[in-house]
Each structure stands twice: as C-alpha cells, then as structure tokens.
Design a protein around this motif. Sequence first.
Motif, PDB file in Angstrom:
ATOM      1  N   ARG A   1       0.861  -1.189   0.000  1.00  0.00           N
ATOM      2  CA  ARG A   1       0.000   0.000   0.000  1.00  0.00           C
ATOM      3  C   ARG A   1       0.901   1.245   0.000  1.00  0.00           C
ATOM      4  N   GLY A   2       0.626   2.192  -0.872  1.00  0.00           N
ATOM      5  CA  GLY A   2       1.394   3.440  -0.926  1.00  0.00           C
ATOM      6  C   GLY A   2       2.808   3.277  -1.458  1.00  0.00           C
ATOM      7  N   GLU A   3       3.085   2.169  -2.162  1.00  0.00           N
ATOM      8  CA  GLU A   3       4.481   1.872  -2.532  1.00  0.00           C
ATOM      9  C   GLU A   3       5.104   2.873  -3.508  1.00  0.00           C
TER      10      GLU A   3
ATOM     11  N   GLY B   1      -7.719  -1.197   2.860  1.00  0.00           N
ATOM     12  CA  GLY B   1      -7.502  -1.873   1.575  1.00  0.00           C
ATOM     13  C   GLY B   1      -6.264  -2.739   1.617  1.00  0.00           C
ATOM     14  N   GLU B   2      -6.322  -3.861   0.912  1.00  0.00           N
ATOM     15  CA  GLU B   2      -5.105  -4.652   0.702  1.00  0.00           C
ATOM     16  C   GLU B   2      -4.236  -3.906  -0.324  1.00  0.00           C
ATOM     17  N   GLY B   3      -2.967  -4.250  -0.413  1.00  0.00           N
ATOM     18  CA  GLY B   3      -2.119  -3.664  -1.458  1.00  0.00           C
ATOM     19  C   GLY B   3      -2.668  -4.039  -2.828  1.00  0.00           C
ATOM     20  N   LEU B   4      -2.414  -3.197  -3.832  1.00  0.00           N
ATOM     21  CA  LEU B   4      -2.905  -3.504  -5.194  1.00  0.00           C
ATOM     22  C   LEU B   4      -2.269  -4.786  -5.705  1.00  0.00           C
ATOM     23  N   GLN B   5      -3.089  -5.659  -6.260  1.00  0.00           N
ATOM     24  CA  GLN B   5      -2.537  -6.844  -6.908  1.00  0.00           C
ATOM     25  C   GLN B   5      -2.595  -6.659  -8.422  1.00  0.00           C
ATOM     26  N   VAL B   6      -1.478  -6.887  -9.101  1.00  0.00           N
ATOM     27  CA  VAL B   6      -1.472  -6.834 -10.570  1.00  0.00           C
ATOM     28  C   VAL B   6      -1.406  -8.261 -11.099  1.00  0.00           C
ATOM     29  N   LEU B   7      -2.272  -8.567 -12.073  1.00  0.00           N
ATOM     30  CA  LEU B   7      -2.282  -9.895 -12.708  1.00  0.00           C
ATOM     31  C   LEU B   7      -2.089  -9.739 -14.203  1.00  0.00           C
ATOM     32  N   CYS B   8      -1.364 -10.685 -14.788  1.00  0.00           N
ATOM     33  CA  CYS B   8      -1.216 -10.737 -16.254  1.00  0.00           C
ATOM     34  C   CYS B   8      -1.673 -12.113 -16.724  1.00  0.00           C
ATOM     35  N   TYR B   9      -2.682 -12.121 -17.596  1.00  0.00           N
ATOM     36  CA  TYR B   9      -3.181 -13.363 -18.191  1.00  0.00           C
ATOM     37  C   TYR B   9      -2.658 -13.447 -19.621  1.00  0.00           C
TER      38      TYR B   9
END
Length: 277
Positions: free
Chosen positions: A143-145, A167-175
Amino acid sequence: MKKQAAREQILTSEVLDWMAAQALAGHSEEALFQAMLDAGWNHDSATRAVQMLRESLRVLPVPALALPVTGGMVDAGDKWVQVIHQSATPDIVVFASLLSDSECEALIEEARPRLSRSLTVDTRTGGEELNPARTSDGMFYARGETEVVRRVEARIARLLGWPQQNGEGLQVLCYGPGDQYKPHYDYFDPVEPGTPAILECGGQRVATLIMYLNEPAQGGATVFPSVKFNVLPKRGNAVFFSYPRAHPSSLSLHGGDPVTAGEKWIATKWLREREFT
Ligand code: PD2
Ligand code: ZN
C-alpha cells in the motif's frame, strides 16, 4: 434429514448452504438447531454450525459510490470519472477512465519484473497455494508503494468512501492466451478452518475493484454468472462490486473468462472491513 445416533459432524459448505437457504426462507436459528439435533448432530457440532451460519449471514457495512453522480460523472478528487453502469443486488458500478493511460503503463511496467505464478489464499490453512482455477501471473504492490499507487489509492478511497488503510495492497495480474480465473467469491469462506486466522488482520473482504490496465486482443471478460452481467476489459476502466454477506446469497460470484488472444493486465483492490495490516 435422517435420524442417527448423536455424533461429531464436519460442517461442509453444502450443509451451510442448506442451513442458509432455510434461514433465508424464514426458519429460526432454534428450528435449525433442532433440525441438526434431529438429524443426529451432537450438541457441540450443531452449536458450531449455527454460529457459522450467523457468521456467514452477518450483514457487514460495505463501501459504495460515496459521491453524487452529476451528468454521469463523479468527482474523484484529482479528476472526474464517468459512471457507465450501476446496478443493485449485487451493487455493481463500472467506471470509465478511472486510470489514465500513463498510470496503467506505470503499474504494468513496475509490476512486470516482479511477476510470478499467482497464488491464492488457502482458507484451509491461512497460507498461500498455487490455484489451478487461476492461471495468471501476479504480484502485490505494498500500500502506498509508489507515487502512482498512492494517487490511485487516494482516488479509490474518495470514490468509495472507504479508508485507504482498509484496503489490501494492489494486486497486478497478467493473463496470457488460455489463462483464466474461474468463477469464485472473493470473501473468505467462514466454513474453512484457516479463515479465522486470515480475518485477524482486517476482517472480511467486503468489496472488490478490478481495474483494466490494457485490452486483450480477444476474450478476458469479467463475468458475473449469478446475475448474467459481463464487463469487457478496456484500458483505464474498472468494475466495482460489494458483498455484504460472506455467502453465495451475495450474488457476487464472478470470474475472468479465458483470454483467447493477446494479454490481459488488471490491478485489483480488495477492501476489508477494518484496517488491513
Ligand atoms: O480478471 C478478472 O476479470 C477477474 C475475475 C475474477 C479478477 C478477479 N476475479 C479478482 O482479481 O478477484
Ligand atoms: Zn475475484
């Protein structure tokens, strides 16, 4: 239910679903407790089942669009954002251009070297596991990174009236082609033995915001099978939905359709009941 000698029982999701259906149809906790005893459950197992039922049907406060929509637009603090879909039960909001192209680019490029095969929280143990239902690569920002993460998190907090700390930290996903995220619920299943440990930091997940960082050439829609609603990934757009009950009656079942050509990048923000540490 068939009568048997009173015994220890394992509470499964199926039994809990049956109890929830009865409760939602108006049967009292006392009547359900008696039905469990009549079916051969011992006193402790039936008590635990009723406690679980109460936990999964507990109505939690959830984030929601916190601001007036004027001419289809909401003021998200540092920019105005367009609302292109709103529906209730479940509460779903689709935003256009929540993120700018350069914010999407920055989130992707800083995430790219840190991607690894996605894990999901294992509610049986409270740890993490490889999940065959989710065949994407992912990473978490703290968070806030970064400056962009801070800007996006401030925008989300203002739009949804929900503290950033929850909030949880943002999760980035790549499909990639063929990758998907099969339909699931984002809340932690109260029946699973690992769930109490997970809930210690921040309580239940109560809402999800999925932000699309690019557009796959084909496929990759976010789908809500219980309410037959789909969202096509479009760079900068986002879909928000909440689930006041940690139960399928929230109608928050959702999945990511297989990507059939190209790549799909998303950033997900999961919102908790309380401060997430
Ligand atoms: O990528 C998606 O569309 C998707 C679908 C279901 C993402 C999530 N769930 C999630 O991040 O929870
Ligand atoms: Zn999900």
